[in-house]
Write a protein that holds these residues in place. Structure first.
Motif, short mmCIF file in Angstrom:
data_model
loop_
_atom_site.label_atom_id
_atom_site.label_comp_id
_atom_site.label_asym_id
_atom_site.label_seq_id
_atom_site.Cartn_x
_atom_site.Cartn_y
_atom_site.Cartn_z
N LEU A 277 0.85 -1.19 0.00
CA LEU A 277 0.00 0.00 0.00
C LEU A 277 0.88 1.24 0.00
O LEU A 277 1.76 1.39 0.85
CB LEU A 277 -0.91 0.03 1.23
N TYR A 278 0.66 2.13 -0.97
CA TYR A 278 1.40 3.38 -1.09
C TYR A 278 0.47 4.55 -0.77
O TYR A 278 -0.65 4.61 -1.29
CB TYR A 278 1.92 3.57 -2.52
N ASN A 279 0.93 5.48 0.08
CA ASN A 279 0.15 6.67 0.43
C ASN A 279 1.06 7.89 0.41
O ASN A 279 2.11 7.90 1.07
CB ASN A 279 -0.47 6.52 1.82
N ASN A 280 0.65 8.92 -0.33
CA ASN A 280 1.49 10.10 -0.49
C ASN A 280 0.67 11.38 -0.32
O ASN A 280 -0.47 11.46 -0.78
CB ASN A 280 2.12 10.11 -1.89
N PHE A 281 1.29 12.38 0.34
CA PHE A 281 0.63 13.67 0.53
C PHE A 281 1.63 14.78 0.24
O PHE A 281 2.79 14.74 0.67
CB PHE A 281 0.10 13.81 1.96
N TYR A 282 1.14 15.82 -0.48
CA TYR A 282 1.98 16.94 -0.88
C TYR A 282 1.26 18.25 -0.49
O TYR A 282 0.29 18.64 -1.15
CB TYR A 282 2.22 16.90 -2.39
N PRO A 283 1.68 18.92 0.57
CA PRO A 283 1.00 20.14 1.01
C PRO A 283 1.15 21.27 0.00
O PRO A 283 2.20 21.41 -0.64
CB PRO A 283 1.69 20.47 2.34
N THR A 284 0.11 22.07 -0.12
CA THR A 284 0.15 23.22 -1.02
C THR A 284 -0.08 24.54 -0.29
O THR A 284 0.39 25.58 -0.74
CB THR A 284 -0.92 23.09 -2.12
N GLU A 285 -0.81 24.51 0.82
CA GLU A 285 -1.00 25.75 1.58
C GLU A 285 -1.21 25.47 3.06
O GLU A 285 -1.65 24.40 3.46
CB GLU A 285 -2.18 26.55 1.02
#
Length: 340
Positions: A277-285
């Motif tokens: 299982l792959y989980n990724n998060f990329y904040p923008t603000e």
């Protein structure tokens, strides 16, 4: 003396042989290791994923795959042949996308910290994609304790493979879409919480960001049985990125990636199936607010829920385009049911 010399020479040869079984990806620009590089086979299977030292196991690759696609930061960065992996170090042009700065709004301190951004999540079975999701989510942290208070999904897409089945005794045929979930970010505000005896922690200082890798494992020596099913070799690799040379606080937070591994089979099956299982998060603000009541939708892994084409934003980590290049129409989006 001769015996000692012979043993020493044998040890050196064996050590060199062991070392040669790994391949290291490094940045063409900085000569530093590149973690989180995925190696795709010609059939769309994810065969390897580099660790914080940029290393993969060469044994994970086989000549019958012929062509291999390297994916970094959700972009295809190279296509290699099997013979290209005969070298110990492979340089990659990682300048495919500039790191976009997180926009900080409402800078006046308040009770809560809001971190909004984009996520993707996918599950593979024996290296082959099984299901995929992506979307936009806002995490709310307590500004005093830095603890995660809630995760609030705004909109999302879900894709499932059309040929997945659910034969009770054939775990390799199952649809694992129910395993899809948004990234947890439990201790991003307090990275020191990961420093326990159960975890192994490594740090990598880059030219633009610092990374922390946390690994843990269970059921390494003995399987666990339940209702005729066998579970074995559970592992997690968690990677958090922060602004270079900072205190690694929430305002320095740049990226979150988590990979979970488990081997599963029914007792009647001869071999284990590798579920990843792959989980990724990329904040923008990032913003501050005294009110934690925001609009959200319930994440359901059997449908999509969106009102805008969020995936067309330039900053969006759209892995679906890469997967669809392999699986075409077999990767089907679930019906969009926007919340009223």
């Amino acid at each position: 003396m001769k015996t000692k010399l012979l043993l020493y020479s044998l040890f050196i040869c064996m050590f060199g042989f062991i070392q040669a079984q790994t391949i290291t990806f490094i940045s063409e620009r900085t000569n530093k290791p590149l973690p989180k590089v995925s190696v795709f086979g010609k059939d769309g299977s994810i065969l390897a994923y580099s660790d914080i030292d940029g290393k993969i196991d060469k044994h994970a690759l086989s000549a019958d795959q012929e062509k291999f696609q390297l994916v970094y930061n959700n972009f295809s960065v190279a296509t290699l042949s099997f013979s290209d992996f005969n070298q110990d170090v492979i340089k990659i042009n990682d300048q495919v996308k500039e790191i976009e700065a997180v926009v900080i709004k409402n800078t006046k301190p308040a009770r809560y910290i809001f971190i909004r951004g984009n996520f993707n999540a996918y599950v593979t079975v024996n290296s082959k994609l099984n299901s995929y999701a992506d979307g936009v989510v806002t995490y709310i942290f307590d500004n005093k304790t830095r603890k995660l208070k809630s995760a609030n999904v705004e909109q999302y897409r879900v894709f499932r493979l059309t040929d997945a089945k659910n034969e009770k005794k054939e775990t390799s045929s199952w649809d694992y879409g129910n395993s899809l979930h948004i990234p947890k970010l439990k201790n991003v505000g307090n990275p020191d919480e990961y420093k326990t005896k159960k975890n192994t922690i490594k740090e990598l200082k880059g030219d633009r960001k610092d990374q922390i890798e946390v690994t843990g494992q269970a059921l390494q020596e003995k399987e666990f049985s339940l209702f005729g099913y066998r579970f074995f070799d559970i592992r997690t690799i968690l990677n958090m990125s922060f602004e270079k040379d900072t205190g690694k606080s929430l305002k320095d937070f740049l990226e979150y990636n988590e990979v979970g591994f488990i081997k599963l089979k029914h007792k009647s099956e001869p071999n284990y199936n590798q579920i990843i299982l792959y989980n990724n998060f990329y904040p923008t603000e990032m913003s501050f607010n005294n009110d934690d009541d925001i609009e959200k939708v319930k994440f359901k892994n059997d449908q999509s829920n969106y009102t805008t084409q969020f995936w067309k934003e330039s900053s969006f980590p759209d892995m679906q385009t890469i997967f669809s290049s392999f699986f075409k129409d077999d990767l089907k989006e679930q019906q969009n049911k926007p919340s009223k």
